[in-house]
Design a protein around this motif. Sequence first.
Motif, PDB file in Angstrom:
ATOM      1  N   LEU A 189      51.002-101.251  68.089  1.00 52.12           N
ATOM      2  CA  LEU A 189      50.731-101.021  66.676  1.00 52.12           C
ATOM      3  C   LEU A 189      50.555-102.341  65.913  1.00 52.12           C
ATOM      4  O   LEU A 189      49.641-102.480  65.095  1.00 52.12           O
ATOM      5  N   VAL A 190      51.422-103.310  66.191  1.00 54.15           N
ATOM      6  CA  VAL A 190      51.305-104.604  65.510  1.00 54.15           C
ATOM      7  C   VAL A 190      49.986-105.283  65.871  1.00 54.15           C
ATOM      8  O   VAL A 190      49.299-105.844  65.003  1.00 54.15           O
ATOM      9  N   SER A 191      49.621-105.227  67.138  1.00 55.02           N
ATOM     10  CA  SER A 191      48.357-105.826  67.570  1.00 55.02           C
ATOM     11  C   SER A 191      47.170-105.166  66.872  1.00 55.02           C
ATOM     12  O   SER A 191      46.242-105.845  66.419  1.00 55.02           O
ATOM     13  N   LEU A 192      47.218-103.836  66.779  1.00 47.45           N
ATOM     14  CA  LEU A 192      46.129-103.123  66.123  1.00 47.45           C
ATOM     15  C   LEU A 192      46.054-103.440  64.632  1.00 47.45           C
ATOM     16  O   LEU A 192      44.964-103.549  64.063  1.00 47.45           O
ATOM     17  N   ILE A 193      47.210-103.584  63.997  1.00 45.90           N
ATOM     18  CA  ILE A 193      47.229-103.948  62.576  1.00 45.90           C
ATOM     19  C   ILE A 193      46.520-105.285  62.372  1.00 45.90           C
ATOM     20  O   ILE A 193      45.702-105.448  61.453  1.00 45.90           O
ATOM     21  N   LEU A 194      46.814-106.242  63.221  1.00 50.82           N
ATOM     22  CA  LEU A 194      46.202-107.574  63.112  1.00 50.82           C
ATOM     23  C   LEU A 194      44.703-107.517  63.408  1.00 50.82           C
ATOM     24  O   LEU A 194      43.902-108.161  62.715  1.00 50.82           O
ATOM     25  N   VAL A 195      44.331-106.742  64.415  1.00 52.12           N
ATOM     26  CA  VAL A 195      42.914-106.620  64.765  1.00 52.12           C
ATOM     27  C   VAL A 195      42.128-105.965  63.637  1.00 52.12           C
ATOM     28  O   VAL A 195      41.045-106.428  63.263  1.00 52.12           O
ATOM     29  N   VAL A 196      42.672-104.895  63.080  1.00 59.00           N
ATOM     30  CA  VAL A 196      41.991-104.195  61.985  1.00 59.00           C
ATOM     31  C   VAL A 196      41.865-105.099  60.763  1.00 59.00           C
ATOM     32  O   VAL A 196      40.822-105.122  60.101  1.00 59.00           O
ATOM     33  N   ALA A 197      42.900-105.870  60.461  1.00 62.77           N
ATOM     34  CA  ALA A 197      42.819-106.823  59.347  1.00 62.77           C
ATOM     35  C   ALA A 197      41.715-107.848  59.594  1.00 62.77           C
ATOM     36  O   ALA A 197      40.953-108.197  58.675  1.00 62.77           O
ATOM     37  N   ALA A 198      41.598-108.318  60.838  1.00 62.91           N
ATOM     38  CA  ALA A 198      40.545-109.273  61.186  1.00 62.91           C
ATOM     39  C   ALA A 198      39.164-108.626  61.060  1.00 62.91           C
ATOM     40  O   ALA A 198      38.204-109.274  60.598  1.00 62.91           O
TER      41      ALA A 198
END
Length: 231
Positions: A212-221
């Motif tokens: 989930l944390v990785s996806l949050i960062l990817v989506v923000a990028a």
Amino acid sequence: MSGLPFLSIFTALALSVAWLVFYLREDVHPEPKRLLLAVFAGGMAIAPLAILLECGWLTVLGGACGQSSGTPTFLAFLGYAFIEETLKFAVVAVGVSRSREFDEPVDAMIYLIVSALGFAAVENAFFLWRPFGESVGFGAQVAGLRFVGATLLHVLVSAVVGYFFAVALIIRERAALLIALGVGLATILHAVFNSLILMNSRTSLVFLGALLVSLILVVAAYFNRLRRIAG
């Protein structure tokens, strides 16, 4: 303490609206409320169709819809995820992608998130009905877990699809490949999440958090990249 099962409907909508308000801030030029509402309603409307198609997929795999037949296989989860991600994408692709208001790359991500939250509202109402029927406290506990778990997962993987859809609208000669890549990636991530949930161990919880944390960062990028493209 007796529960209030009908509270599940209000809570399910509240969970979706909370994430909706959060992610709408990513859109510098807000979308018309009527279109946002239409896409949200479309996301809700596809939920019954998703259930029917998932029942069909379970039957293909040798199961029986509505009957507990052990832990679903990863193949079952892949089918469920593909159905849901495809339907959430279809709401946007068919419903609003040709609208004059659909005029920025970031709009693809915003509308996919809205569609996902409409779908998640119906799904949450279903999963919260029994907990709220037992007690308000238990219902609130389950709602909190779904808010930071399944509901957020729906938002993030649909945002991934939205990013690839936005790029597909820019690089039209590779549109089909990019859309397939986006839906495929979202499907795998969704299926992995569901599999980790069922493992119900400390290790799986660590991997869930990392996912989930990785996806949050990817989506923000992804949001930042599309804003730079628009600029």
